[in-house]
Scaffold this motif. Structure first.
Motif, PDB file in Angstrom:
ATOM      1  N   ASP A  34       9.573  -1.321   1.230  1.00  0.00           N
ATOM      2  CA  ASP A  34       9.708  -2.778   1.122  1.00  0.00           C
ATOM      3  C   ASP A  34       9.505  -3.474   2.465  1.00  0.00           C
ATOM      4  OD1 ASP A  34      12.055  -1.453   1.821  1.00  0.00           O
ATOM      5  OD2 ASP A  34      13.383  -2.938   0.921  1.00  0.00           O
ATOM      6  N   GLY A  55       6.458   3.788   5.256  1.00  0.00           N
ATOM      7  CA  GLY A  55       5.637   2.633   5.639  1.00  0.00           C
ATOM      8  C   GLY A  55       6.370   1.716   6.600  1.00  0.00           C
ATOM      9  N   PHE A  97       1.584 -13.308  14.311  1.00  0.00           N
ATOM     10  CA  PHE A  97       2.227 -11.990  14.212  1.00  0.00           C
ATOM     11  C   PHE A  97       2.654 -11.541  15.602  1.00  0.00           C
ATOM     12  CE2 PHE A  97      -1.393  -9.722  15.993  1.00  0.00           C
ATOM     13  CZ  PHE A  97      -2.427 -10.616  15.760  1.00  0.00           C
ATOM     14  N   ARG A 152      -3.429  -8.578   5.631  1.00  0.00           N
ATOM     15  CA  ARG A 152      -3.157  -8.357   7.051  1.00  0.00           C
ATOM     16  C   ARG A 152      -4.132  -7.279   7.540  1.00  0.00           C
ATOM     17  NH1 ARG A 152       2.887  -6.853   7.049  1.00  0.00           N
ATOM     18  NH2 ARG A 152       2.554  -6.610   4.834  1.00  0.00           N
ATOM     19  N   PRO A 158       0.802  -1.225   0.000  1.00  0.00           N
ATOM     20  CA  PRO A 158       0.000   0.000   0.000  1.00  0.00           C
ATOM     21  C   PRO A 158       0.838   1.279   0.000  1.00  0.00           C
ATOM     22  CG  PRO A 158      -0.394  -1.338   1.991  1.00  0.00           C
ATOM     23  CD  PRO A 158       0.439  -2.153   1.082  1.00  0.00           C
TER      24      PRO A 158
HETATM   25  C1  LIG Z   1      -2.164  -9.277  11.715  1.00  0.00           C
HETATM   26  C2  LIG Z   1      -1.993  -7.897  11.184  1.00  0.00           C
HETATM   27  C3  LIG Z   1      -3.095  -7.074  11.081  1.00  0.00           C
HETATM   28  C4  LIG Z   1      -2.952  -5.774  10.629  1.00  0.00           C
HETATM   29  N1  LIG Z   1      -4.043  -4.977  10.563  1.00  0.00           N
HETATM   30  C5  LIG Z   1      -3.916  -3.696  10.202  1.00  0.00           C
HETATM   31  C6  LIG Z   1      -5.049  -2.863  10.114  1.00  0.00           C
HETATM   32  O1  LIG Z   1      -6.171  -3.287  10.335  1.00  0.00           O
HETATM   33  N2  LIG Z   1      -4.850  -1.563   9.750  1.00  0.00           N
HETATM   34  C7  LIG Z   1      -3.621  -1.071   9.458  1.00  0.00           C
HETATM   35  O2  LIG Z   1      -3.510   0.128   9.154  1.00  0.00           O
HETATM   36  N3  LIG Z   1      -2.529  -1.858   9.491  1.00  0.00           N
HETATM   37  C8  LIG Z   1      -2.648  -3.151   9.845  1.00  0.00           C
HETATM   38  N4  LIG Z   1      -1.556  -3.961   9.840  1.00  0.00           N
HETATM   39  C9  LIG Z   1      -0.272  -3.442   9.367  1.00  0.00           C
HETATM   40  C10 LIG Z   1      -0.218  -3.395   7.827  1.00  0.00           C
HETATM   41  O3  LIG Z   1      -0.472  -4.663   7.293  1.00  0.00           O
HETATM   42  C11 LIG Z   1       1.144  -2.897   7.376  1.00  0.00           C
HETATM   43  O4  LIG Z   1       1.458  -1.741   8.118  1.00  0.00           O
HETATM   44  C12 LIG Z   1       1.158  -2.564   5.886  1.00  0.00           C
HETATM   45  O5  LIG Z   1       1.096  -3.738   5.127  1.00  0.00           O
HETATM   46  C13 LIG Z   1       2.421  -1.811   5.525  1.00  0.00           C
HETATM   47  O6  LIG Z   1       2.416  -1.514   4.156  1.00  0.00           O
HETATM   48  P1  LIG Z   1       3.788  -1.301   3.381  1.00  0.00           P
HETATM   49  O7  LIG Z   1       3.422  -1.061   1.964  1.00  0.00           O
HETATM   50  O8  LIG Z   1       4.592  -0.292   4.087  1.00  0.00           O
HETATM   51  O9  LIG Z   1       4.582  -2.669   3.544  1.00  0.00           O
HETATM   52  P2  LIG Z   1       4.162  -4.121   3.036  1.00  0.00           P
HETATM   53  O10 LIG Z   1       2.696  -4.271   3.004  1.00  0.00           O
HETATM   54  O11 LIG Z   1       4.956  -5.066   3.855  1.00  0.00           O
HETATM   55  O12 LIG Z   1       4.656  -4.151   1.536  1.00  0.00           O
HETATM   56  C14 LIG Z   1       6.024  -4.249   1.220  1.00  0.00           C
HETATM   57  C15 LIG Z   1       6.152  -4.734  -0.216  1.00  0.00           C
HETATM   58  O13 LIG Z   1       7.533  -4.737  -0.562  1.00  0.00           O
HETATM   59  C16 LIG Z   1       7.845  -5.964  -1.210  1.00  0.00           C
HETATM   60  N5  LIG Z   1       9.261  -6.238  -0.992  1.00  0.00           N
HETATM   61  C17 LIG Z   1       9.857  -6.627   0.159  1.00  0.00           C
HETATM   62  N6  LIG Z   1      11.179  -6.758  -0.016  1.00  0.00           N
HETATM   63  C18 LIG Z   1      11.415  -6.449  -1.310  1.00  0.00           C
HETATM   64  C19 LIG Z   1      12.603  -6.415  -2.109  1.00  0.00           C
HETATM   65  N7  LIG Z   1      13.803  -6.707  -1.582  1.00  0.00           N
HETATM   66  N8  LIG Z   1      12.507  -6.069  -3.406  1.00  0.00           N
HETATM   67  C20 LIG Z   1      11.291  -5.741  -3.947  1.00  0.00           C
HETATM   68  N9  LIG Z   1      10.140  -5.779  -3.233  1.00  0.00           N
HETATM   69  C21 LIG Z   1      10.208  -6.119  -1.931  1.00  0.00           C
HETATM   70  C22 LIG Z   1       6.925  -6.971  -0.555  1.00  0.00           C
HETATM   71  O14 LIG Z   1       6.740  -8.116  -1.356  1.00  0.00           O
HETATM   72  C23 LIG Z   1       5.650  -6.162  -0.383  1.00  0.00           C
HETATM   73  O15 LIG Z   1       4.821  -6.236  -1.520  1.00  0.00           O
HETATM   74  C24 LIG Z   1      -1.677  -5.288  10.273  1.00  0.00           C
HETATM   75  C25 LIG Z   1      -0.562  -6.117  10.371  1.00  0.00           C
HETATM   76  C26 LIG Z   1      -0.720  -7.412  10.824  1.00  0.00           C
HETATM   77  C27 LIG Z   1       0.491  -8.291  10.926  1.00  0.00           C
END
Ligand SMILES: Cc1cc2nc3c(=O)[nH]c(=O)nc-3n(C[C@H](O)[C@H](O)[C@H](O)COP(=O)(O)OP(=O)(O)OC[C@H]3O[C@@H](n4cnc5c(N)ncnc54)[C@H](O)[C@@H]3O)c2cc1C
Length: 495
Positions: free
Chosen positions: A151, A270, A251, A42, A12
C-alpha cells in the motif's frame, strides 16, 4: 475466511504479488483504496530483470508490444550510458512503459487468474493472532491467513504491524509535468539543462526538472503551470511552450527502509517497504522483484509445505536489496544536489566528470549496470557463484527454454548431462517441481554443472557439479521445496 492472503494495494507490487499467489493456487484478494485505476504514471521504466521476471510468467511479449525498448540507461544523469546490452541476459534494454500501462497489463493478468479486486476499499487497520489476520475495511473485517502491505510509502499496514520505517525526511524536491502542448522544435534543449523531456505515447510529453531555486519547496506544495514554466525557463532557457497540463506534481527524496519486511503474518513489499528519490527509475522495478521473491514462499506457507524458515528468507534476501537501492539513489541525489548548490558547483562538476570517465571503463560500467538492471541481484553467500544468482534463460531439449518451464510458477529441476530429465524419487515433488533437460555446456556459466534446481522466481537454489549421490539432490529438494509427498524418501537436513 475471506481469502488465504489479502493483498492491500493494487499498485504494480500488489498486482504482481497477487498474480504470483494465484498462479500457485492460493485464494488471494486485493483490496484497493482507489475507486478506479490510477490514470497518471509516476514510473516509466521496466529494467532488464523486471522484463525477465515477466518473461518467466509468459508476459514479456505483451509488455514488449506496448512499450518501447531503449538501449541502456543512465546513472545520476551522467552522459556515459549504462550498457545493459553488455550484461548476460536476453533483455538488455530498458522497456519504456508508463506505470498506468504496466498496472493495466498486470490487472488483466490477475483478473485472468481469477483474483478479485475490491476497489474503493481503504484498509484502516490490520491485526493478527495465532490463526490469522483481520483486515479492517470500513465496517467490514476481512479474515485471512496472511496480509501483505503493498500500500505504498504511507503504508497503513506497516503502521498497524508496528514495523519501523527508519530513514531521512526529504531535503530536495523535483517537478513533474505531463503536457498536451509543447513546442517540439525546442525539445533538444532539455538534456543540456538536465531536464527529462519524453513523449509518453498518449499525446502528452513528460517533463521532469530539478530547479535550484525551487528544490527546497516541500513536495506537499501544489505545482502551478506558471511555476513550471518559470523553472524550465531558468534551467533550460526556454519553457518549451508547455501548455495544457494533464498532471503536475512534486516529488521528494525522503529515503526510508522498513526495519523488517515481516512481522508474523503481516508482510510488506514495494514502496511500503522502501522509498527513495526516483533516481535511475528503480522503485517500481524493486517492488515487482519483491513480489516475485515473496509470492512462491508465501504460497508454500499457505499450502503447508514451506520448509522451516523459508518465509523469513523473504526479509533476509530482499532487505539487503532495498538497502542497496536506497543507498544508490542517495548517492545519485547527493551528486545532483551538490551540482545545483552554488558553492559546490565546481568540485561537484569535476566529480561528475571523474565518475563519467570511470563509467567508460567496461568493468565499472558492468558493475553499476548490473545493480541498476538488477541482473546482478544474488541471494545468499554461497561460495558457489551461481547459487542465489538468476538462472540464465538457456534453451532446453525438453522445452523451449528455462523461462518457459518456469511459467507455471514451480521449481524447475534441470539435468545437463544429455541424459534427459530426472526420474524416480523426484516424482514425490510432483506439483511443486517440474523437470527439464538441456545439453551439457549450454551456457558458459553452467560449464561442469550436471544438475540444477531453479526456484520459482528464477534464482538458482542448488546445483551439482559432478556425480554427487542422489541424496544430495533429495536434500536440496527437501530444503527448498519441502518434505516429499511420499514418506518413503529418507532425507538428511542441512544438505
Ligand atoms: C516522479 C516519480 C518517478 C518515478 N519513476 C520511476 C521509474 O521510472 N521506474 C521505477 O521503477 N520507479 C519509479 N518511481 C517509483 C514508482 O512509482 C514506485 O516505486 C511504485 O509505484 C511502487 O509501487 P507499489 O505498488 O509498491 O506502490 P504504489 O504504486 O504506491 O501503490 C500502492 C497502492 O496501494 C493503494 N493504497 C494505499 N493505501 C491503501 C489503503 N489504506 N487501503 C487500500 N489500498 C491502499 C494505493 O491507492 C495504490 O494503488 C517513480 C516515482 C516518482 C515519484
Amino acid at each position: 475466511m475471506d481469502a488465504e492472503v489479502i493483498v492491500v494495494g493494487a499498485g504494480p507490487t500488489g498486482l504482481m504479488l497477487a498474480g504470483e499467489l494465484a498462479l500457485a493456487g492460493v485464494r488471494v484478494r486485493i483490496v484497493e483504496r482507489r475507486d478506479s485505476p490510477q490514470r497518471h504514471s509516476r514510473a516509466l521504466t521496466l529494467h532488464p530483470r523486471s522484463v525477465e521476471v515477466l518473461d518467466q510468467r509468459g508476459l514479456a511479449g505483451t509488455f514488449l508490444s506496448q512499450g518501447k525498448p531503449v538501449p541502456g540507461w543512465h546513472f545520476a544523469g551522467l552522459p556515459t550510458r549504462l550498457n545493459f546490452a553488455a550484461l548476460d541476459g536476453r533483455h538488455g534494454y530498458t522497456l519504456f512503459l508508463a506505470q498506468a500501462q504496466t498496472e493495466r497489463l498486470l490487472t488483466e493478468w490477475v483478473r485472468g487468474l481469477g483474483v478479485p479486486i475490491s476497489r474503493g476499499a481503504a484498509v484502516t487497520g490490520v491485526s493478527q493472532d495465532a490463526d490469522g489476520v483481520a483486515v479492517t475495511v470500513g465496517d467490514t473485517v476481512l479474515r485471512a491467513m496472511y496480509a501483505v502491505g503493498c500500500d505504498g510509502g504511507r503504508s497503513v499496514v506497516r503502521e498497524a504491524a508496528g514495523i519501523e520505517f527508519p530513514g531521512t525526511d526529504e531535503t530536495l524536491t523535483g517537478l513533474l509535468g505531463d503536457f498536451a502542448v509543447v513546442d517540439a522544435s525546442t525539445l533538444g534543449r532539455a538534456e543540456s539543462g538536465g531536464v527529462l523531456a519524453v513523449p509518453l505515447g498518449d499525446g502528452t510529453t513528460r517533463f521532469v526538472a530539478v530547479d535550484p531555486q525551487r528544490m527546497r519547496e516541500p513536495s506537499s506544495t501544489p505545482v502551478t503551470l506558471d511555476e513550471f514554466r518559470a523553472s524550465l525557463l531558468r534551467v533550460c532557457g526556454t519553457d518549451f511552450g508547455v501548455a495544457e497540463p494533464r498532471w503536475l506534481s512534486r516529488f521528494g527524496n525522503a529515503t526510508r527502509l522498513a526495519a523488517r519486511y515481516r512481522a508474523g503474518r503481516v508482510l510488506l513489499a514495494g514502496d511500503a517497504a522502501h522509498i527513495h528519490f526516483p533516481a535511475a527509475g528503480q522503485g517500481l522495478n524493486t517492488g515487482l522483484q519483491d513480489a516475485a521473491n515473496l509470492g512462491w514462499k508465501l504460497a508454500a506457507a499457505v499450502h503447508g509445505w514451506a520448509p522451516d524458515g523459508l518465509l523469513d528468507t523473504y526479509h533476509d534476501e530482499r532487505h539487503p536489496v532495498g538497502a542497496a537501492v536506497t543507498a544508490n539513489t542517495e548517492v545519485q541525489t547527493l551528486l545532483l544536489e551538490l551540482t545545483l548548490v552554488g558553492q559546490y558547483e565546481r568540485p561537484a562538476t569535476a566529480l561528475r566528470t571523474l565518475l563519467d570517465d570511470l563509467l567508460g571503463i567496461d568493468v565499472v560500467n558492468r558493475r553499476i549496470a548490473g545493480a541498476v538492471s538488477a541482473l546482478d541481484t544474488r541471494y545468499g553467500t554461497s561460495a558457489e557463484p551461481l547459487i542465489g544468482a538468476r538462472m540464465p534463460d538457456v534453451a532446453l531439449t525438453s522445452h523451449a527454454s528455462v523461462y518457459e518451464l518456469l511459467r507455471g510458477g514451480s521449481f524447475a529441476l534441470l539435468t545437463l548431462t544429455n541424459a534427459g530429465p530426472a526420474t524416480g524419487e523426484v516424482a514425490n515433488w510432483a506439483g511443486r517441481v517440474v523437470l527439464g533437460a538441456t545439453s551439457a555446456g549450454s551456457h558458459p556459466a553452467l560449464a561442469g554443472v550436471t544438475e540444477i534446481l531453479v526456484r520459482p522466481d528464477g534464482h538458482v537454489a542448488w546445483l551439482s557439479r559432478d556425480d554427487q549421490p542422489a541424496s544430495e539432490r533429495t536434500n536440496a529438494l527437501t530444503v527448498w521445496a519441502g518434505e516429499p509427498a511420499s514418506s518413503t524418501v529418507k532425507t538428511t537436513r542441512g544438505g
